[in-house]
Structure formats: C-alpha cells, structure tokens
Design a protein around this motif. Structure first.
Motif, PDB file in Angstrom:
ATOM      1  N   THR A 513       0.832  -1.206   0.000  1.00 58.43           N
ATOM      2  CA  THR A 513       0.000   0.000   0.000  1.00 58.43           C
ATOM      3  C   THR A 513       0.865   1.255   0.000  1.00 58.43           C
ATOM      4  OG1 THR A 513      -1.760  -1.148   1.180  1.00 58.43           O
ATOM      5  CG2 THR A 513      -1.769   1.250   1.288  1.00 58.43           C
ATOM      6  N   ILE A 514       1.886   1.276   0.871  1.00 57.40           N
ATOM      7  CA  ILE A 514       2.755   2.452   0.938  1.00 57.40           C
ATOM      8  C   ILE A 514       3.622   2.539  -0.312  1.00 57.40           C
ATOM      9  CG2 ILE A 514       4.566   3.582   2.283  1.00 57.40           C
ATOM     10  CD1 ILE A 514       3.437   2.107   4.747  1.00 57.40           C
ATOM     11  N   ALA A 515       4.080   1.387  -0.801  1.00 61.71           N
ATOM     12  CA  ALA A 515       4.907   1.379  -2.017  1.00 61.71           C
ATOM     13  C   ALA A 515       4.160   1.988  -3.199  1.00 61.71           C
ATOM     14  CB  ALA A 515       5.346  -0.048  -2.348  1.00 61.71           C
ATOM     15  N   TRP A 516       2.854   1.761  -3.272  1.00 62.23           N
ATOM     16  CA  TRP A 516       2.038   2.342  -4.352  1.00 62.23           C
ATOM     17  C   TRP A 516       2.141   3.869  -4.318  1.00 62.23           C
ATOM     18  CZ3 TRP A 516      -0.911   1.685  -8.592  1.00 62.23           C
ATOM     19  CH2 TRP A 516      -1.912   2.623  -8.877  1.00 62.23           C
ATOM     20  N   SER A 517       2.051   4.453  -3.115  1.00 60.37           N
ATOM     21  CA  SER A 517       2.163   5.914  -3.001  1.00 60.37           C
ATOM     22  C   SER A 517       3.565   6.383  -3.342  1.00 60.37           C
ATOM     23  CB  SER A 517       1.804   6.365  -1.583  1.00 60.37           C
ATOM     24  OG  SER A 517       0.454   6.095  -1.292  1.00 60.37           O
ATOM     25  N   VAL A 518       4.575   5.671  -2.834  1.00 59.01           N
ATOM     26  CA  VAL A 518       5.962   6.096  -3.047  1.00 59.01           C
ATOM     27  C   VAL A 518       6.352   5.976  -4.514  1.00 59.01           C
ATOM     28  CG1 VAL A 518       8.372   5.586  -2.440  1.00 59.01           C
ATOM     29  CG2 VAL A 518       6.604   5.546  -0.676  1.00 59.01           C
ATOM     30  N   SER A 519       5.782   5.003  -5.207  1.00 58.93           N
ATOM     31  CA  SER A 519       6.127   4.807  -6.621  1.00 58.93           C
ATOM     32  C   SER A 519       5.714   5.992  -7.476  1.00 58.93           C
ATOM     33  CB  SER A 519       5.464   3.527  -7.144  1.00 58.93           C
ATOM     34  OG  SER A 519       4.043   3.700  -7.220  1.00 58.93           O
ATOM     35  N   LEU A 520       4.779   6.804  -6.993  1.00 52.32           N
ATOM     36  CA  LEU A 520       4.324   7.966  -7.751  1.00 52.32           C
ATOM     37  C   LEU A 520       5.226   9.181  -7.557  1.00 52.32           C
ATOM     38  CD1 LEU A 520       0.513   7.678  -6.953  1.00 52.32           C
ATOM     39  CD2 LEU A 520       1.725   6.804  -8.958  1.00 52.32           C
ATOM     40  N   LEU A 521       6.240   9.065  -6.694  1.00 53.23           N
ATOM     41  CA  LEU A 521       7.123  10.193  -6.392  1.00 53.23           C
ATOM     42  C   LEU A 521       8.278  10.263  -7.379  1.00 53.23           C
ATOM     43  CD1 LEU A 521       7.496   9.872  -2.503  1.00 53.23           C
ATOM     44  CD2 LEU A 521       5.911  11.336  -3.772  1.00 53.23           C
ATOM     45  N   ALA A 522       8.767  11.496  -7.621  1.00 54.42           N
ATOM     46  CA  ALA A 522      10.010  11.687  -8.352  1.00 54.42           C
ATOM     47  C   ALA A 522      11.169  11.212  -7.481  1.00 54.42           C
ATOM     48  CB  ALA A 522      10.188  13.157  -8.718  1.00 54.42           C
ATOM     49  N   PRO A 523      12.302  10.796  -8.073  1.00 55.13           N
ATOM     50  CA  PRO A 523      13.429  10.283  -7.264  1.00 55.13           C
ATOM     51  C   PRO A 523      13.876  11.244  -6.172  1.00 55.13           C
ATOM     52  CG  PRO A 523      13.775   9.804  -9.586  1.00 55.13           C
ATOM     53  CD  PRO A 523      12.559  10.679  -9.516  1.00 55.13           C
ATOM     54  N   GLY A 524      13.931  12.541  -6.483  1.00 59.08           N
ATOM     55  CA  GLY A 524      14.364  13.503  -5.466  1.00 59.08           C
ATOM     56  C   GLY A 524      13.398  13.579  -4.299  1.00 59.08           C
TER      57      GLY A 524
END
Length: 983
Positions: A513-524
């Motif tokens: 669930t958290i990985a789904w949110s983090v995957s939408l972030l830019a690397p920085g």
C-alpha cells in the motif's frame, strides 16, 4: 406582534420579547388566545384567572398594564367582554397554516415542498404548549395542540417517505412509537419505510408486533387499512415500491463489512457536499477513502438520489474518459469525450463518486469541465492528494482514533480503532465482540480484561489506527489472543492478508500500500521522504528542510516537503501555540526507514543531530525558550543523542544535546531517565575531559543530589571543576559552585555552603542580573541556615532582580529560594506573600517541577504561621504528584512538613508514623534539614513521644507506603484547600 404559546407563553414584537407582567396577565392572555375570535365576559375572565372571590378591579388593572406594555390594540373590548386584538397573531395559528399547506402540497404530489412547510411548522415549537400556564386554564388546549403536533410529524414523515428518504426515518419512527405505541398511522409509516428500505421481513415483524400489542392492550385487531398494507407487503405489491430514479442506474458497490468509527467524518463530508460541488477525500493509503466513498454513495442511494461510482485504480490518464463513460452507459462511439459525457449528464442531479485518482491527476481537468457544464453534478473524489481544481473542498481523512496510553479497559474497548479491530477479529471468532479477547486467558476476569485491552490498544497505536492495517492484523490473528497478536507485531510492514481473494493487490500488505504511493514520487522527492524518517515525533519546517534537503535552497526544500504533504505521506499538525509541525505516520516512517537504510543513513543522522545540537549549543542554564524547544523536540533530541553515541566515543554533537536534555530533566520528573542517559554519555566518553564533558558532569551531579546520592554528586562535581576552572566559563562555574553549595547545605555544613554560595555569586555577577538573582537567592538560603543577618538583604535583592525577568523558568527559582530564606529568617509573612503571588501565575502550569517545589515551600511558610490545614494542603500537592516517587530530598521535606502540620492539629499517631519513616529515610540518603526546619521537626518529635507504637510502625515502612499514607491522612484531616496552595 405575535403571542407565542407553543412553549412557555411569551409576546414577541419585531424579534424583541416584551414583558408579560406576571402570572395573572400571562394567564389572561392564554385564556383569551384559547378563546380566539370570541368576546369573553369580564366575570368569566375574573373567575377563571383570579377566582370567584376576586373583584372586577383586578381585571381592569391587568388590562391597563397589558395595554401600557403591549400597546392599546393588544386587547379590545365590546359590550359582551374582552378579546385579543386583530394585530396580535398566534404562533399556533401559523403552525396550523403551514401544516395545512404541507398536507396540500403532498396531496398535489410535491413531497419536497410538503416536507419543507411542515418542518417549518414543527420548528415553531419550543416545548410543551402553554408550558407555564395552569392546567385548569390550558390543559384541554394543550392536549389538542399536542395531537396536532404528532399528526404534523406523521405528515412530514410521510412526505419524507414520498421523497425517497425512507431509510432515514426508520429510527425517528421507532422513537415516536415508543411515545405513542397505539397510533396506527405511525405503525403504517414504519412498515412502509422498512419495506422500501429492502427490509420486508422487518416490515412484517413490525406488523406482528402491532397486532400483539393491540390484542394484549385493547383486545382489538389492526384496522382494515393496516391489514391491507400487510397483505401488500406479503405480496410485494409494486404500489409499495420506492419509485426508481430516472436517467442513471445506480452503480455503487456495497461494502461487505460494517463501517466503524466514521460517523463524524461522514457528517463532515455531507456538510461539505451541501456547499461544494467537488469534494476530495484525501489521506494516506489504507486510511479508508474508498470506504468513505461507498458510504457516501449508500447514503445518497438511500435518499433516492442518482449516484454512480467509478474506480480508476487500473486506469491511465487516457483511460479516464472511457471509464466514466462506461459507468454512465455512454456508447463508446464519441469523438469528443467531454461533449459526450456532458450531454449524457445534462441537467440531471447526479452524484459521481470517482475513486483512486492520485495516479491520474491529469484527468482532473475533465472533471472540472463537467462540473462547469453540468450544474447539478456533484463529484466526490477519493485520492491520496487533492486535485487542485478551482472550487474543490478537501477533506483530509485521518486514521481512526486510538486509545491514549494508560486508558482504562472500558475506554479502550470504546475506541474507534479497537472497535474496528475487534469487529474484524469477530468475523472468525464472535467471542471477540463480547469478551474483548479475554476468553480463555485465565486469571481474574478484571485483570484479564485490563491486560487484553492494553494489548489491543498497543496494537492499534503501533498501526496508527489505519483501518487497512487493522484489517490485515485481524486476518493474521484469528487464532491468537490480544497479547499474542501484539507479540507477533514486530514489523507492521510485514502484515499481509494471505486469505482474501477480493482485496486489490496494492492492499494485500501494508508495504504494498505504501509502495504504491511512493512509486508515484520523483526520485528527489523519494530521497527527501527517506531522510524525513530520521525525525522522531515530527519536526518544524526549518528543521525538516535543513535535514531532509540539505543541498536545496530553503524555499525549494519546503516545496518538496509540501508536495509530500499533498501526497498524504507527511501530515501537518499544529501545536497549542499555532506552530506547524510535519509528522509521519509510524507505518509510513517504517517504510521510509527501509528506503534510508538501503541508501545509507549516516549522512541524514549526522545532519539531524547537527541541526539540534546547533540549536542548543550556547545554552548556559534553564530558560523558557529551552524548555519550550526541548519539550517540542524531546524525541528528536533523544534520537540525535543516541545516534551520536558511537562505539568509538560520542560524536561532538552528543554534548550540547546531553546538556539541553539534562537541563530539561532537571525541570521535569525524569530524574531516573536523566541519570541513565547521562551516565551512558559519560561512560562512552572513556574518561575524556574538557569543558563539554564537564558541563554534562555538573548536570549529572545536580540529578544525583535530587536522588539523595550526595557522595556521588560531590565526586562528579569535583571531577568537573578542573576543566571548568581552566576554561574560566563563569556561567558553568556558577552552576558547579551552586551544586556544591546545595550539597553542603543538605548535609548541615552551613558555613561551607555560604562559602560556595559566595563563589557562585561572584561568578554569576559576570553573567547578568538573571543569573546573579539566582545565585544571590541560593546564597541567602545558606546564609539563613547559618544564622547570618545578611540573609534577608540578599533575599530581598534577589527578589527585586528576579521580578524583572520575563522568563518564568528564570524568575521562579530565585523567588522560591529567596522566600525560603525570608521564612527561616523570621520574615514568614513576607516570604509567604511573595510565594503566594507567584503561585497564582498561570505560567507555573507549563513546568512539571516548579509548582511542586512551590507547594513544599508554601507548606513550610504555613507551618511557620501555624496555619496547619493550609500546610497539609500544600504538602499533599507535592506528595500527590509524580515527583514524590522520583526526588527523595523533596519527599523527605514534604513528609516531615506534613508530620509537623499533623502534630500541630494534635493528630499524634499519624504524625509519629510519618516522622519515623521520614527520619529513617533522611538518614538513608544523608539529608540534613536547615536549623529552622530541624527545630520544628524536633518539636513535633517531642510532641509525638506518647505514640511509640505508631513510631515503630513508621520506621518499617517503605517510601511508597509513607507517601500513600500521607495522602490518606491529608484527605481525612484537612479541609479543602483552594487557590494558593494549588498554585
């Protein structure tokens, strides 16, 4: 002008209430209102209002007063009697008119208008009609109006059922039936409402209950109309069905499990929907956004509204128009999706629920265009971040409330998070719902219940109250007790539901669930999120920017942090003083720590502790700014200190962090914690010396003194002195000399204490008035104990300097100590006056220790003036606080003081018991009293000479037992002490 009788009688003119003039004029107006349109003979009015024995003059006087107050037109007279004037209107007439208009509108097929009119009529009621008028005047009219009110309620409910609000009125109908169990129309409405809500069995059961009631109470059968209604329910007659909404087929999935703890959230979203046409429910993954949308849809469906749900979790931005078109049954042959969708919706009052929008935010423009073109469209979106569309209202959905630490079992079991957890556990083991997980735990039921509740509360706290996390842990805990469930909860990220076949992939585990949110972030942004995991307990924006994005300018760093807030990965909380702080849910922080571990956490931890060390590096002693700052960032300071304690020795940042924390611990009850941490810092220092180490030793010595470990405190201070003297630092030399002065004072070496006090004052004179005031006050205490006449002058000088300070934590200690010197120098009234004035200072409540120390010193001042009950209250204030278990020196002083007060009240046995224990305790820790206090204690000992048995018992009691008994004695002996003793 309106005469209002639907409640207590009153007259209102232009919104202003006018005086009636007493009970007789009130009763006169009431009787005339009941006989509205008639001229009532004067003799009849006198007989009804005043009684047959009264003369006609009383009526003339009352009429004259009413006309003077209300105007000459309020009452009119004819040859046959009196009547209300035509300009006086009655609220009961307005009620009847609105009710009739509502009934006519319903007959005409306009239920919305009917409900509005009748609701307005019912709103006129302020209580029982003619509430303050005697029954002999208004009793019959009161019953008539009450019947009219109940009939109006029935008509309004019928209108609500007509406008498809059948599910909403079921509860109201049951309440009304409890008051009016034999009203057949209410029963008919309930049966209809239940049937239209899809509850045919409940509708038939309602009919059976009525039949039994009528048979038992009256020996009657239901009316033919009710019998016919029952037959139509049995036959599922189409005439009973709620009219289907036109235009769209309702497409809202129904939740398979009950929603718990979201009543306030649903009400808040409904309130936003009444004002805004785009409402976005935001929150981190697993917080329950989808469930909220489904509940919103179910409520709209129950009201007969047109509602369509669209799940965008598997869509791309390009897929969104097609997904909405499929849900709205738009043929897939359009060239312009916006045009096709707008044409399909048109002017229909549609509720469009759009879920999982966070990864297709590019489609927000389509939703905005549809809202502009379709004026009766209302969109409720579920997203981990807001859509940023004009006119959008955001509702940030928080996790379920978790129990506070230390909550009692009954409070824990009512907590929304625990209720949900038990509900999901009960899906496989129903006993959880009734026992709270205590079945089979053994032991005393109360103890088992408390233990189970504590375990459940801790599970919920570790999971941040996130509904998804609670459901996942419940899926793994079907065969476990609450304690076993907690024991297995080592890593919340490992939580997974191995059994569910219908849970979305991204919701099968907390990590996914958290990985789904983090995957939408830019690397920085992902790197900033990882570094944010080093904070414990949140951070202000300045600290977060400095630690999380050290390579960016402040504005750019803040922009990244706010993007993470928008994506529900960080959240903003405000402190009591309005400061914004960034926080992470612990589950998200655990995931971010994993990211940081993968990339290396050394630099982030270094920046973190460096920032806080720099913030407190110049601290010389306690002040308000330090206490406020450390209180807010206590967890960060402790985390930074621990990361600085490397195997090779403390990093440079360890020492300013240890000093800041140590000063904070001196002003709190955490003596045990302070000593444990500072001892570890010094142990890791491997006998290193220098100014920074010496500062830590001085604070450690002060804490050791409070624990009654005088020898260790002196040795530690002596070890620090060479480095302090070599540095020539006057502030820290003042601190060290003050510790040595206190140690000699405690041991009864008053001349030596004065010498140390003079040295401290000499050094403090170089540090400004605030430090000089503190040193002078300390010196005055030693001088008073030594019998020096200068004690009074030094104390008054210290008071004058201290009162100039705006810092509460700087001002209070010298005032407190100077007043001790005044009391022990024979100036008790003056000392008590200053103490009491400062004890009323609200700022005292910000600090854990100072109010308690004030209480002890106020108690001794009261002893000096033989105000025994006041003294008891003061000492009890200290002994009832946590400091009594932490700080042995003050506990001895409080116990001895309470014993003196008890002896003064001739309660010799309790006094002897406390004195014996306190004297033994003082000997154990090497504590010595000032000569003044020792003289009072000796006098109490002499007075207790005849209570030898109590004395012997007291010598055997432990400290905790003495404190408990002291509290009990104070509660039974003293009268309630208000105000000054409690600060």
């Amino acid at each position: 002008m309106e005469l209002q009788v639907l409640g207590p009688l009153r007259i209102v003119d232009g919104g202003r209430a006018l005086p009636v003039g007493g009970p007789r004029p009130r009763d006169l107006l009431a009787f005339l209102s009941i006989r509205r349109g008639e001229f009532v003979p004067a003799s009849r009015l006198v007989d009804v209002v005043w009684g047959a024995s009264a003369g006609p003059g009383v009526l003339h006087t009352a009429v004259s007063r009413l006309r003077k107050t209300l105007g000459p037109g309020c009452l009119v007279r004819s040859e046959t009697g009196y009547s209300l004037g035509p300009d006086v209107h009655l609220d009961c007439e307005r009620f009847a008119r609105l009710t009739a208009e509502g009934a006519a509108a319903r007959t005409a097929g306009r239920p919305d208008v009917a409900a509005e009119r009748i609701s307005a009529a019912l709103d006129l009621w302020r209580g029982e009609a003619y509430l303050d008028v005697p029954d002999e005047i208004a009793g019959a009219e009161r019953l008539r109006l009450d019947e009219a009110r109940t009939s109006a309620l029935e008509e309004r409910i019928a209108a609500d059922i007509d406008r498809l609000r059948h599910a909403e009125v079921v509860g109201e109908l049951r309440t009304l039936l409890a008051e009016h169990p034999l009203r057949e129309r209410l029963h008919a409405l309930l049966i209809t409402a239940l049937y239209r809500s899809g509850r045919q069995a409940d509708a038939l059961n309602a009919y059976r209950e009525l039949r039994l009631l009528l048979g038992e109470e009256l020996g009657l059968d239901p009316s033919p109309e009710l019998v016919d209604l029952q037959q139509r329910v049995l036959a599922q007659d189409e005439s009973l069905a709620a009219p289907a909404p036109t235009g769209f087929r309702t497409r809202v999935p129904h939740a398979l499990t009950a929603t718990r703890g979201r009543e306030a959230d649903l009400a808040a979203v409904a309130e936003l929907m009444a004002t805004y046409r785009l409402v976005t429910v935001t929150g981190p993954g697993g917080v329950g956004k989808t469930r909220m949308l489904l509940e919103v849809g179910a409520a709209a469906e129950a009201r007969g509204e047109q509602v369509v749900y669209v799940d965008l979790s598997g869509a791309t931005v390009e897929d969104v128009p097609d997904a909405i078109a499929r849900a709205l049954e738009v043929p897939q042959i359009y060239d312009d999706p916006e045009e096709a969708l707008a044409e399909r919706i048109g002017r229909a009052p549609l509720r469009l629920l759009v879920d999982n929008v966070e990864h297709v935010l590019g489609s927000a423009g389509l939703l905005a265009a549809l809202l502009r073109r379709c004026h009766r469209l209302l969109v409720v979106a579920g997203s981990r971040q807001r859509l940023r569309v004009m006119g959008e209202a955001e509702y940030a959905l928080a996790p379920l409330e978790v129990p506070a630490p230390g909550s009692a079992a009954h409070e824990v079991l009512r907590s929304p998070a625990v209720v949900l957890l038990l509900d999901r556990l009960a899906d496989s083991d129903p006993t959880f719902r009734t026992t709270g997980g205590t079945a089979g735990t053994g032991g005393a039921p109360g103890r088992a219940r408390e233990a189970a509740a504590a375990a459940l509360a801790e599970v919920c706290r570790r999971l941040d109250g996130l509904p998804l996390a609670l459901e996942l842990v419940a899926a793994q805990g079907r065969m476990l007790s609450p304690a076993q469930l907690l024991a297995r909860l080592e890593d919340p990220l490992e939580l997974r539901d191995p059994t569910s076949v219908d849970r979305p992939d991204r919701h099968r585990s907390l990590a996914e669930t958290i990985a789904w949110s983090v995957s939408l972030l830019a690397p920085g942004d992902r790197a900033v999120l990882a570094r944010a995991s080093v904070f414990a307990g949140g951070a202000d924006l300045e600290a977060a920017a400095a630690v999380c994005a050290p390579g960016l300018a402040r504005e750019a760093a803040e922009a990244v942090l706010l993007r993470l807030v928008d994506r529900s990965l960080l959240r903003i909380e405000r402190t009591a003083d309005g400061e914004a702080r960034l926080r992470m849910f612990e589950t998200i922080r655990a995931y971010a720590r994993g990211l940081l571990d993968a990339s290396g956490r050394g630099d982030a931890e270094h920046c973190h502790r460096q920032h806080y060390a720099a913030r407190w590096s110049a601290q010389e002693w306690v002040d308000d700014e330090l206490l406020t700052s450390v209180r807010k960032d206590y967890d960060n300071a402790l985390a930074g200190l621990r990361s600085a304690l490397t195997a090779a020795g403390p990093a440079p940042e360890a020492y300013p962090l240890a000093v800041a924390l140590g000063l904070y611990w001196l002003w709190s009850e955490a003596v045990h914690t302070g000593l444990a941490v500072l001892e570890e810092v010094l142990h890791r220092s491997h006998d290193a010396e220098g100014l920074e180490v010496a500062k830590v030793r001085v604070i450690q010595a002060a804490l050791l003194r409070l624990r009654g470990r005088a020898d260790a405190a002196r040795a530690t201070t002596d070890q620090a002195l060479p480095a302090l003297r070599a540095s020539g630092d006057p502030a820290w030399l003042t601190n060290a000399y003050a510790v040595l002065m206190c140690l000699d004072h405690d041991a009864g070496r008053f001349a030596a204490a004065v010498r140390w006090g003079r040295l401290a004052a000499d050094e403090a004179a170089q540090c400004g008035d605030e430090r000089f005031a503190d040193a002078l006050a300390n010196l005055s205490v030693a001088a008073a104990a030594a019998g020096l006449p200068e004690a009074v002058d030094w104390a008054e000088h210290a008071i004058a300097l201290a009162q100039r300070s705006a810092s509460t934590s700087v001002r209070l200690p010298p005032l407190c100590n100077a007043c001790i010197a005044l009391v022990e120098s024979g100036r008790a009234a003056r000392g008590r006056e200053v103490l009491e004035r400062e004890a009323r200072n609200d700022e005292l409540r910000r600090f854990a220790v100072v109010p308690q120390v004030f209480a002890i010193n106020l108690g001794w001042a009261a002893v000096a003036e033989q105000d025994w009950e006041e003294a008891l209250g003061c000492f009890d204030t200290f002994l009832s606080g946590p400091e009594a278990d932490e700080q042995a020196l003050w506990t001895v002083e409080a116990l001895c003081g309470e014993a003196c007060a008890l002896a003064g009240l001739s309660r010799m046995e309790p006094a002897a018991l406390l004195l014996a224990g306190a004297v033994r305790l003082a000997g154990d820790i090497g504590a010595r009293h000032t000569p003044w206090r020792a003289a009072r204690i000796d006098e109490a000992v002499r007075r207790c000479a005849g209570a030898g048995e109590a004395w012997a018992r007291g010598e055997r009691l432990a400290v905790a037992e003495l404190v408990t008994l002291a509290r009990s004695f104070a509660d039974h002996v003293r009268m309630p002490v208000q105000g000054r003793a409690r600060g």
